[in-house]
Design an enzyme around this catalytic site. Structure first.
Site, PDB file in Angstrom:
ATOM      1  N   GLU A 134     -10.174   0.310  -3.252  1.00 44.52           N
ATOM      2  CA  GLU A 134      -9.527   1.253  -2.336  1.00 44.52           C
ATOM      3  C   GLU A 134      -9.810   2.680  -2.777  1.00 44.52           C
ATOM      4  O   GLU A 134      -9.582   3.030  -3.939  1.00 44.52           O
ATOM      5  CB  GLU A 134      -8.001   1.032  -2.331  1.00 44.52           C
ATOM      6  CG  GLU A 134      -7.554  -0.253  -1.653  1.00 44.52           C
ATOM      7  CD  GLU A 134      -7.413  -0.119  -0.133  1.00 44.52           C
ATOM      8  OE1 GLU A 134      -7.675   0.974   0.409  1.00 44.52           O
ATOM      9  OE2 GLU A 134      -7.047  -1.130   0.497  1.00 44.52           O
ATOM     10  N   HIS A 172     -14.417  -2.855   4.787  1.00 49.58           N
ATOM     11  CA  HIS A 172     -13.343  -3.652   5.389  1.00 49.58           C
ATOM     12  C   HIS A 172     -13.587  -3.843   6.887  1.00 49.58           C
ATOM     13  O   HIS A 172     -13.382  -4.928   7.432  1.00 49.58           O
ATOM     14  CB  HIS A 172     -11.990  -2.961   5.138  1.00 49.58           C
ATOM     15  CG  HIS A 172     -10.817  -3.867   5.314  1.00 49.58           C
ATOM     16  ND1 HIS A 172      -9.517  -3.424   5.272  1.00 49.58           N
ATOM     17  CD2 HIS A 172     -10.743  -5.210   5.537  1.00 49.58           C
ATOM     18  CE1 HIS A 172      -8.695  -4.457   5.464  1.00 49.58           C
ATOM     19  NE2 HIS A 172      -9.422  -5.541   5.634  1.00 49.58           N
ATOM     20  N   ASP A 182     -11.976   0.936   8.295  1.00 44.80           N
ATOM     21  CA  ASP A 182     -12.231   1.596   7.009  1.00 44.80           C
ATOM     22  C   ASP A 182     -13.367   0.899   6.267  1.00 44.80           C
ATOM     23  O   ASP A 182     -13.548  -0.299   6.415  1.00 44.80           O
ATOM     24  CB  ASP A 182     -10.947   1.626   6.151  1.00 44.80           C
ATOM     25  CG  ASP A 182     -10.446   0.237   5.749  1.00 44.80           C
ATOM     26  OD1 ASP A 182     -10.246  -0.602   6.641  1.00 44.80           O
ATOM     27  OD2 ASP A 182     -10.273   0.001   4.540  1.00 44.80           O
TER      28      ASP A 182
HETATM   29 ZN   LIG Z   1      -8.962  -1.741   4.230  1.00 46.95          ZN
END
Ligand SMILES: [Zn+2]
Length: 311
Positions: A134, A172, A182
């Site tokens: 992330e 993703h 994203d």
């Molecule tokens: Zn994501």
């Protein structure tokens, strides 16, 4: 005295309790792994027969994909909090701040909850075989250089440690095209691909899969019904015509099947059950502009080029 006490409270690690919870959970999994024969515990290990003989030759399974996300949050602290609250049911192996600081949140061998309902190729459990990363980014801002520099370092170590193929560094949105967007169109996929993480298309000029010299066009001319006598077309030597087309076809590398956007996206890995969503995800990754628009001629050339790399 009060000042010192306040300083101690301020310096207390806010994650002491959740770090303890992590250890407790890992201990429970370790206990399950130690048990012989393996107990019946849902899908963790199925006892298929009544005879147990432990082999001496094994190790832990390794991740084979890396899935990159943006957090869509405003700070790293907010994301660390989200990933340490049991109620959120989401996590990642690594969180990378805008300043390039890397937070490791889960052993690479364990399964993070970052992909959700996802599909890439025929793989429907990306969480089980991937590392989730992330990036602290709200989704509308560009990615800072220190963050990308750290990301490249993390990716290099993962690729080497687990022998992750270049094509298996994905986003993703690639694995969940109808739900996710994203990382955003501002993410530098081309730069990553240049460093060996992810696919990219060749520098132009790229062939047009729908052009007059394309395999599809030649195949359709070759397979087209011969003109009938009533159609007042000057007689031609069909044999010569066919031989010429054969020679043209022989010059083309690749399949002589008509180019099909859905097939091409599917071969690359996209879940094409929702074709507009798959096209959007493809554009988000490889075109990075006019993401909501249909594929243009230039986009089709890029799609065709990438598809042929995946055959
Ligand atoms: Zn994501």
């Amino acid at each position: 005295m009060l000042g010192i006490l306040a300083a101690c409270v301020a310096q207390k690690n806010p994650y002491t309790a959740t770090n303890r919870a992590y250890k407790t959970q890992v201990k429970a999994y370790a206990k399950a792994l130690r048990a012989t024969p393996p107990p019946m515990q849902g899908a963790d290990s199925l006892l298929m027969g009544k005879y147990w003989v432990g082999t001496t030759n094994f190790n832990l399974r390794k991740p084979n994909y890396v899935v990159i996300h943006h957090t869509a949050q405003d700070s790293t602290a907010q994301t660390l909090r989200t990933f340490t609250l049991p109620s959120t049911q989401v996590s990642a192996h690594y969180v990378i701040g805008r300043d390039g600081r890397v937070y490791h949140m889960l052993n690479d061998y364990l399964r993070a909850w970052h992909g959700g309902l996802a599909k890439w190729g025929n793989n429907t459990d990306l969480n089980s075989c991937s590392i989730g990363i992330e990036l602290d980014n709200n989704g509308t801002e560009s990615f800072d250089e220190p963050q990308i520099a750290s990301l490249l370092q993390v990716l290099a170590r993962l690729k080497k440690a687990y022998n992750v193929p270049a094509a298996n560094f994905i986003g993703h949105a690639d694995i969940a095209p109808s739900r996710k967007n994203d990382p955003s169109a501002l993410f530098p996929w081309k730069r990553l691909a240049g460093a060996g993480f992810g696919l990219w298309y060749d520098a132009g000029p790229l062939p047009n899969p729908f052009g007059p010299d394309s395999a599809a066009a030649l195949a359709s001319r070759l397979l087209a019904p011969k003109p009938t006598a009533t159609e007042e077309i000057p007689p031609t030597d069909n044999q010569t015509d066919t031989t010429l087309l054969d020679r043209q076809l022989a010059r083309i590398n690749g399949p002589i099947t008509p180019f099909n956007q859905r097939e091409a996206l599917r071969i690359i890995g996209y879940d094409t059950r929702d074709l507009p969503a798959a096209i959007r995800a493809f554009k988000l990754h490889f075109i990075q502009q006019n993401v909501a628009a249909p594929l243009s001629e230039a986009d089709n050339r890029i799609l065709y080029n990438l598809y042929k790399k995946c055959l």
